[in-house]
Write a protein that holds these residues in place. Structure first.
Motif, PDB file in Angstrom:
ATOM      1  N   ILE A  60       5.260  15.266   9.699  1.00 35.06           N
ATOM      2  CA  ILE A  60       4.817  16.079   9.283  1.00 35.06           C
ATOM      3  C   ILE A  60       3.275  16.225   9.286  1.00 35.06           C
ATOM      4  O   ILE A  60       2.540  15.591   8.937  1.00 35.06           O
ATOM      5  CB  ILE A  60       4.885  16.451   7.769  1.00 35.06           C
ATOM      6  CG1 ILE A  60       6.616  16.749   7.562  1.00 35.06           C
ATOM      7  CG2 ILE A  60       4.121  17.960   7.344  1.00 35.06           C
ATOM      8  CD1 ILE A  60       7.082  17.353   5.648  1.00 35.06           C
ATOM      9  N   PRO A  61       2.818  17.019  10.025  1.00 39.38           N
ATOM     10  CA  PRO A  61       1.123  16.708  10.598  1.00 39.38           C
ATOM     11  C   PRO A  61      -0.071  16.739   9.234  1.00 39.38           C
ATOM     12  O   PRO A  61       0.006  17.328   8.170  1.00 39.38           O
ATOM     13  CB  PRO A  61       1.033  19.135  11.096  1.00 39.38           C
ATOM     14  CG  PRO A  61       1.774  18.914  11.496  1.00 39.38           C
ATOM     15  CD  PRO A  61       3.655  18.648  10.489  1.00 39.38           C
ATOM     16  N   GLY A  62      -0.574  15.659   9.733  1.00 40.46           N
ATOM     17  CA  GLY A  62      -1.432  15.012   8.480  1.00 40.46           C
ATOM     18  C   GLY A  62      -1.467  14.749   7.385  1.00 40.46           C
ATOM     19  O   GLY A  62      -1.968  13.469   6.534  1.00 40.46           O
ATOM     20  N   ALA A  63      -0.042  14.076   7.721  1.00 38.94           N
ATOM     21  CA  ALA A  63       0.871  12.850   7.229  1.00 38.94           C
ATOM     22  C   ALA A  63       0.291  11.388   7.090  1.00 38.94           C
ATOM     23  O   ALA A  63       0.368  11.261   8.521  1.00 38.94           O
ATOM     24  CB  ALA A  63       2.104  12.509   6.876  1.00 38.94           C
ATOM     25  N   THR A  64       0.050  10.635   6.335  1.00 40.90           N
ATOM     26  CA  THR A  64       0.194   9.498   6.810  1.00 40.90           C
ATOM     27  C   THR A  64       1.350   8.034   6.322  1.00 40.90           C
ATOM     28  O   THR A  64       1.838   8.677   5.848  1.00 40.90           O
ATOM     29  CB  THR A  64      -1.109   8.593   5.526  1.00 40.90           C
ATOM     30  OG1 THR A  64      -2.755   9.376   6.213  1.00 40.90           O
ATOM     31  CG2 THR A  64      -1.555   6.961   5.525  1.00 40.90           C
ATOM     32  N   ASN A  65       1.479   7.022   7.562  1.00 45.07           N
ATOM     33  CA  ASN A  65       2.474   6.758   6.498  1.00 45.07           C
ATOM     34  C   ASN A  65       2.463   5.471   6.124  1.00 45.07           C
ATOM     35  O   ASN A  65       1.116   4.439   5.685  1.00 45.07           O
ATOM     36  CB  ASN A  65       2.893   6.326   8.352  1.00 45.07           C
ATOM     37  CG  ASN A  65       4.492   5.092   8.253  1.00 45.07           C
ATOM     38  OD1 ASN A  65       5.213   5.770   7.681  1.00 45.07           O
ATOM     39  ND2 ASN A  65       4.857   4.410   9.517  1.00 45.07           N
ATOM     40  N   VAL A  66       2.859   5.260   4.904  1.00 44.81           N
ATOM     41  CA  VAL A  66       3.166   4.029   4.472  1.00 44.81           C
ATOM     42  C   VAL A  66       4.759   3.532   4.303  1.00 44.81           C
ATOM     43  O   VAL A  66       6.184   3.969   4.524  1.00 44.81           O
ATOM     44  CB  VAL A  66       3.154   5.056   2.583  1.00 44.81           C
ATOM     45  CG1 VAL A  66       3.242   3.535   1.865  1.00 44.81           C
ATOM     46  CG2 VAL A  66       1.823   5.328   2.599  1.00 44.81           C
ATOM     47  N   VAL A  67       5.037   2.454   4.249  1.00 43.42           N
ATOM     48  CA  VAL A  67       6.042   1.510   4.529  1.00 43.42           C
ATOM     49  C   VAL A  67       6.266   0.752   3.639  1.00 43.42           C
ATOM     50  O   VAL A  67       5.637  -0.276   2.686  1.00 43.42           O
ATOM     51  CB  VAL A  67       5.122   0.376   5.494  1.00 43.42           C
ATOM     52  CG1 VAL A  67       7.059  -0.485   6.412  1.00 43.42           C
ATOM     53  CG2 VAL A  67       4.841   1.469   7.625  1.00 43.42           C
ATOM     54  N   TRP A  68       7.685   1.045   2.772  1.00 43.12           N
ATOM     55  CA  TRP A  68       7.551   0.305   1.830  1.00 43.12           C
ATOM     56  C   TRP A  68       8.181  -0.955   1.609  1.00 43.12           C
ATOM     57  O   TRP A  68       8.253  -1.356   0.642  1.00 43.12           O
ATOM     58  CB  TRP A  68       9.131   1.063   1.634  1.00 43.12           C
ATOM     59  CG  TRP A  68      10.309   0.875   0.596  1.00 43.12           C
ATOM     60  CD1 TRP A  68       9.782   1.305  -1.129  1.00 43.12           C
ATOM     61  CD2 TRP A  68      11.198  -0.110   0.211  1.00 43.12           C
ATOM     62  NE1 TRP A  68       9.965   0.084  -1.607  1.00 43.12           N
ATOM     63  CE2 TRP A  68      11.093  -0.317  -1.017  1.00 43.12           C
ATOM     64  CE3 TRP A  68      11.796  -0.776   1.439  1.00 43.12           C
ATOM     65  CZ2 TRP A  68      12.278  -1.560  -1.206  1.00 43.12           C
ATOM     66  CZ3 TRP A  68      13.030  -1.477   0.733  1.00 43.12           C
ATOM     67  CH2 TRP A  68      12.949  -2.061  -0.157  1.00 43.12           C
ATOM     68  N   HIS A  69       9.148  -1.309   2.826  1.00 38.76           N
ATOM     69  CA  HIS A  69       8.505  -3.110   2.607  1.00 38.76           C
ATOM     70  C   HIS A  69       7.424  -3.597   2.926  1.00 38.76           C
ATOM     71  O   HIS A  69       7.951  -4.665   1.908  1.00 38.76           O
ATOM     72  CB  HIS A  69      10.124  -3.642   3.869  1.00 38.76           C
ATOM     73  CG  HIS A  69      11.017  -3.127   4.335  1.00 38.76           C
ATOM     74  ND1 HIS A  69      12.045  -3.101   3.848  1.00 38.76           N
ATOM     75  CD2 HIS A  69      11.755  -1.587   5.407  1.00 38.76           C
ATOM     76  CE1 HIS A  69      12.928  -2.566   3.902  1.00 38.76           C
ATOM     77  NE2 HIS A  69      12.275  -2.540   4.503  1.00 38.76           N
ATOM     78  N   THR A  70       6.628  -3.369   3.164  1.00 41.19           N
ATOM     79  CA  THR A  70       5.325  -4.536   3.263  1.00 41.19           C
ATOM     80  C   THR A  70       4.024  -3.301   2.196  1.00 41.19           C
ATOM     81  O   THR A  70       3.429  -4.153   1.140  1.00 41.19           O
ATOM     82  CB  THR A  70       4.595  -4.670   4.248  1.00 41.19           C
ATOM     83  OG1 THR A  70       4.905  -2.726   5.136  1.00 41.19           O
ATOM     84  CG2 THR A  70       6.024  -5.556   5.499  1.00 41.19           C
ATOM     85  N   ASP A  71       4.160  -2.167   2.442  1.00 40.68           N
ATOM     86  CA  ASP A  71       2.858  -1.321   1.523  1.00 40.68           C
ATOM     87  C   ASP A  71       3.419  -1.473  -0.046  1.00 40.68           C
ATOM     88  O   ASP A  71       1.448  -0.515  -0.630  1.00 40.68           O
ATOM     89  CB  ASP A  71       2.285  -0.214   2.082  1.00 40.68           C
ATOM     90  CG  ASP A  71       2.345  -0.149   3.697  1.00 40.68           C
ATOM     91  OD1 ASP A  71       1.521  -1.143   4.150  1.00 40.68           O
ATOM     92  OD2 ASP A  71       2.709   0.603   4.522  1.00 40.68           O
ATOM     93  N   LEU A  72       4.366  -0.918  -0.228  1.00 37.45           N
ATOM     94  CA  LEU A  72       4.542  -0.551  -1.917  1.00 37.45           C
ATOM     95  C   LEU A  72       5.250  -1.856  -2.711  1.00 37.45           C
ATOM     96  O   LEU A  72       5.676  -1.408  -3.816  1.00 37.45           O
ATOM     97  CB  LEU A  72       5.391   0.901  -1.684  1.00 37.45           C
ATOM     98  CG  LEU A  72       4.954   2.153  -1.014  1.00 37.45           C
ATOM     99  CD1 LEU A  72       5.821   3.440  -1.537  1.00 37.45           C
ATOM    100  CD2 LEU A  72       3.582   2.847  -1.868  1.00 37.45           C
ATOM    101  N   VAL A  73       5.264  -3.028  -1.739  1.00 39.71           N
ATOM    102  CA  VAL A  73       5.386  -4.419  -2.331  1.00 39.71           C
ATOM    103  C   VAL A  73       4.624  -5.906  -2.221  1.00 39.71           C
ATOM    104  O   VAL A  73       4.395  -5.891  -1.039  1.00 39.71           O
ATOM    105  CB  VAL A  73       6.746  -4.924  -2.525  1.00 39.71           C
ATOM    106  CG1 VAL A  73       7.803  -3.568  -2.204  1.00 39.71           C
ATOM    107  CG2 VAL A  73       6.970  -4.406  -0.420  1.00 39.71           C
ATOM    108  N   ASP A  74       4.149  -6.602  -3.445  1.00 41.64           N
ATOM    109  CA  ASP A  74       3.899  -7.535  -2.962  1.00 41.64           C
ATOM    110  C   ASP A  74       3.833  -8.511  -1.810  1.00 41.64           C
ATOM    111  O   ASP A  74       5.746  -8.919  -1.901  1.00 41.64           O
ATOM    112  CB  ASP A  74       4.140  -8.577  -4.322  1.00 41.64           C
ATOM    113  CG  ASP A  74       2.607  -9.418  -4.340  1.00 41.64           C
ATOM    114  OD1 ASP A  74       3.423 -10.450  -3.558  1.00 41.64           O
ATOM    115  OD2 ASP A  74       1.862  -9.496  -4.842  1.00 41.64           O
TER     116      ASP A  74
END
Length: 305
Positions: A60-74
């Motif tokens: 979706i235009p303007g969206a930033t990518n966040v990777v669950w495996h690395t960005d939202l976990v320690d």
């Protein structure tokens, strides 16, 4: 007033109303609302998809990518992202203290809901899910972009993690012993009964099959419509009440690794307003733990293969 200027004024007023109401979205936004707010400076859009390459192929235009495996976990401990890690991630995504954050993703928003849960733990306000996620957005033929969003750094400052919003293994065992919570297993009936330890093709598994003793089974998919949107609040309330989940007791949700249960956590807490904690350790932790009560209706025994 000339028709052109009347139209221009109406458009400006409409945009002003959109911006003014950006923080009043509630827990869900529609695809129509989001498309009309893609240029809204108060809105920050974050995609949390699990399948590789999905964001790069079109988002979706303007969206930033966040990777669950690395960005939202320690990356070292089996834990959620630290305050510092998540704060830096959100600032890089252009999130300000007063931003409205819209999350969406693939697989029926499972991992986007996980993201919403992590943001809740750190006290981020004005967070909503795109109802229907990528599935509905693409089905409706709405615009996609392939270039990453270029956003100025945000200024959001996170609170300390609120551990009361998260269930850990000792909390679940204590809840079983005390009988003072409703524990909701949102996995498939075959996983719940112990017929299978994990769905076909999934590697994350456990030694034991079955479910947390005393848990009720309401598969996550019952909460959504065919197009991926959540059912109405009235339908959700009736669905969970039938299983004894009516808000009269605190709730703990779990699944296999915590992502599907985040989806149910969102339905119960954010849409229905119940007192809910997500057990992100879920069955891969509980089913491997020693000395915890398990009910195995199918009598399946792990063979080590």
């Amino acid at each position: 007033m000339e028709p052109f200027f009347r139209s221009l004024l109406a458009g400006a007023l409409a945009l002003g109303a959109t911006v003014a109401n950006a923080n009043d979205t509630g827990p869900l936004v529609t695809t129509e609302w989001l498309e009309s707010n893609l240029q809204n400076p108060e809105v920050r859009l974050i995609e949390v998809s699990v399948n590789p390459g999905v964001y790069e192929r079109g988002h979706i235009p303007g969206a930033t990518n966040v990777v669950w495996h690395t960005d939202l976990v320690d990356p070292v401990r089996r834990d959620i992202a630290s305050k510092e890690q998540l704060e830096g991630l959100l600032r890089n995504a252009g999130v300000n203290q007063d931003s409205t954050v819209i999350l969406y993703g693939d697989t029926n928003n499972w991992f986007a809901a996980w993201g919403a849960w992590v943001l809740d733990v750190y006290g981020v306000e004005n967070v909503a899910l795109l109802d229907g996620g990528r599935k509905l957005w693409e089905a409706e033929g709405r615009p996609l972009a392939t270039s990453p969003a270029a956003l100025a750094a945000g200024n959001i400052a996170l609170k300390e993690a609120n551990t009361d919003l998260r269930a850990l293994l000792p909390d679940v065992v204590a809840a079983v012993d005390a009988g003072d919570h409703v524990i909701v297993d949102i996995r498939s009936p075959d996983e719940f009964s112990g017929k299978v330890i994990a769905p076909e093709g999934f590697k994350e598994t456990a030694i034991r099959a079955g479910h947390v003793s005393g848990a009720v089974n309401v598969p996550w998919g019952k909460a959504v419509q065919e197009d991926g949107r959540f059912r109405s609040p009235e339908e959700l309330k009736a669905l969970y009440a039938e299983a004894g989940v009516d808000g009269s007791k605190p709730v703990i949700t779990y699944c296999r690794i915590g992502e599907r249960s985040s989806h149910t956590w969102y339905a119960l807490k954010k849409i229905l307003g119940y007192d809910v904690r997500n057990y992100d350790g879920s069955w891969t932790e509980y089913g491997n733990a020693v000395g915890v009560p398990v009910t195995n209706l199918a009598g399946t025994v792990w063979t080590g293969q």
